[in-house]
Design an enzyme around this catalytic site. Structure first.
Site, PDB file in Angstrom:
ATOM      1  N   HIS A   1      33.911  32.364  41.206  1.00  0.00           N
ATOM      2  CA  HIS A   1      35.333  32.369  40.876  1.00  0.00           C
ATOM      3  C   HIS A   1      36.073  31.370  41.776  1.00  0.00           C
ATOM      4  CE1 HIS A   1      39.155  34.534  39.556  1.00  0.00           C
ATOM      5  NE2 HIS A   1      39.579  33.828  40.607  1.00  0.00           N
TER       6      HIS A   1
ATOM      7  N   SER B   1      45.021  40.137  37.398  1.00  0.00           N
ATOM      8  CA  SER B   1      43.922  39.175  37.392  1.00  0.00           C
ATOM      9  C   SER B   1      44.452  37.757  37.593  1.00  0.00           C
ATOM     10  CB  SER B   1      43.163  39.247  36.057  1.00  0.00           C
ATOM     11  OG  SER B   1      42.200  38.212  35.995  1.00  0.00           O
TER      12      SER B   1
ATOM     13  N   GLU C   1      32.864  36.602  45.306  1.00  0.00           N
ATOM     14  CA  GLU C   1      32.486  36.072  43.988  1.00  0.00           C
ATOM     15  C   GLU C   1      32.203  34.584  44.147  1.00  0.00           C
ATOM     16  OE1 GLU C   1      35.428  37.013  41.094  1.00  0.00           O
ATOM     17  OE2 GLU C   1      35.082  39.165  41.199  1.00  0.00           O
TER      18      GLU C   1
ATOM     19  N   GLN D   1      42.719  41.030  29.466  1.00  0.00           N
ATOM     20  CA  GLN D   1      42.291  41.697  30.698  1.00  0.00           C
ATOM     21  C   GLN D   1      42.383  43.210  30.548  1.00  0.00           C
ATOM     22  OE1 GLN D   1      41.012  40.023  33.215  1.00  0.00           O
ATOM     23  NE2 GLN D   1      40.619  41.835  34.468  1.00  0.00           N
TER      24      GLN D   1
ATOM     25  N   ASP E   1      35.983  30.618  36.230  1.00  0.00           N
ATOM     26  CA  ASP E   1      34.657  31.165  36.545  1.00  0.00           C
ATOM     27  C   ASP E   1      33.630  30.119  36.142  1.00  0.00           C
ATOM     28  OD1 ASP E   1      35.670  33.510  37.516  1.00  0.00           O
ATOM     29  OD2 ASP E   1      35.443  34.605  35.630  1.00  0.00           O
TER      30      ASP E   1
ATOM     31  N   HIS F   1      43.042  35.262  36.590  1.00  0.00           N
ATOM     32  CA  HIS F   1      42.757  34.503  35.374  1.00  0.00           C
ATOM     33  C   HIS F   1      43.989  34.416  34.477  1.00  0.00           C
ATOM     34  CE1 HIS F   1      38.440  33.677  35.723  1.00  0.00           C
ATOM     35  NE2 HIS F   1      38.361  34.828  36.382  1.00  0.00           N
TER      36      HIS F   1
ATOM     37  N   ALA G   1      39.759  43.211  37.825  1.00  0.00           N
ATOM     38  CA  ALA G   1      41.178  43.403  38.102  1.00  0.00           C
ATOM     39  C   ALA G   1      41.836  44.214  36.994  1.00  0.00           C
ATOM     40  CB  ALA G   1      41.880  42.055  38.223  1.00  0.00           C
TER      41      ALA G   1
END
Ligand SMILES: [Zn+2]
Length: 298
Positions: A273, A211, A270, A185, A220, A213, A206
């Site tokens: 996401h 993030s 989003e 990231q 995603d 993630h 982010a």
């Protein structure tokens, strides 16, 4: 019996001059003493300046009464010195404290910036923020830099089930980005900043540690053979995008950044996401149209 009386009388008669002299002498001697005593008593109250000079000494007793009165007056005097102490110094520091309060009032907005703003100089925690068992990652709750558990296995199983169901309806879903490490990231974010500047990059990416993630729970999702819609707002308008928006909760996923909740989540909408939270919580949030922040009252 009479003779001694006469003898006494005779002696008295014979001694008259002496007796008188003794009496007069004693009177003369006693008189000033008596007078002095009388005068001393009387002088204290009513005599002349000579007496006042002497009464100045007993007056100190009165003057001691005066200091007693002064002691009674002392509270007045002490109140007077207290008054300048109270009026001047304490009130002024109180006034100086009041300007301190407006200094505190602007500080809370600094402590609680908008949800789409990062907290300045925030440090990374040593452990992830858990709220009711949910790992939190947003612009106010970063993850530890070494939080590196990889893709969550339950989230992957749920996605596979959802993809299988979607395939039956004609959509081949693909999870094109799931777990991202802090370092990954960081690389992505720095690339975005160098390209578009930090202010623009913060709108769609982010910062490292922030993030979702990195939790391994964020997926995603796009449609195979329609890569042009991946990570794009256009995905939400496609049939696949609308299908997943209406069915993800049945498999434990929530659309993490819905349209109209930007100020709550801190991110633009989003449509691709999704965050795995479990079927029951996801269904609750979907039914009530709540974000994770609203559901957990963050
Ligand atoms: Zn994402």
């Amino acid at each position: 019996m009479q003779s001694p009386k006469y003898r006494f009388n005779k002696k008295d008669k014979k001694n008259w001059p002496i007796v008188l002299a003794v009496i007069l002498g004693s009177l003369v001697l006693l008189a000033p003493v008596v007078w002095m005593g009388l005068h001393n008593w009387s002088l204290d109250e009513s005599l002349t300046a000579m007496n006042f000079q002497k009464t100045d000494e007993p007056e100190p007793s009165h003057s001691t009464d005066k200091p007693v009165d002064e002691v009674n007056e002392d509270p007045n005097q002490t109140q007077k010195p207290k008054l300048p102490k109270e009026t001047v110094p304490p009130k002024k520091p109180e006034k100086t404290e009041t300007p301190v309060e407006p200094k505190e009032s602007p500080s809370p907005p600094v402590e609680k910036p908008a949800s789409d703003e990062y907290i300045p100089n925030q440090k990374y925690p040593s452990t992830p923020t858990l709220v009711e068992g949910f790992v939190i990652a947003n612009k106010h709750y970063p993850l530890p830099t070494d939080y590196n558990k990889g893709e969550d296995s339950k989230a992957r199983e749920a996605f596979d089930q959802m993809a299988a169901a979607a395939k039956l309806d004609g959509f081949e879903l693909v999870a094109f980005s799931t777990f991202r490490s802090f370092e990954r990231q960081e690389t992505l974010y720095n690339q975005y900043v160098s390209k578009d500047g930090q202010q623009a990059a913060d709108q769609y990416s982010a910062r490292p540690g922030y993030s979702e993630h990195q939790t391994g729970l964020a997926f995603d999702i796009g449609e195979r053979n329609f890569e042009q819609h991946w990570a794009s707002a256009s995905f939400g308008k496609t049939p696949a995008g609308q299908w997943i928006a209406n069915n993800a909760h049945k498999y434990g996923f929530i659309m993490r950044y819905p349209l109209g909740k930007e100020e709550v989540t801190g991110y633009m909408h989003e449509s691709w996401h999704f965050r795995y939270v479990g079927v029951e919580p996801a269904t609750d949030m979907f039914t009530h149209k709540q974000t994770l922040e609203e559901y957990l009252d963050l």
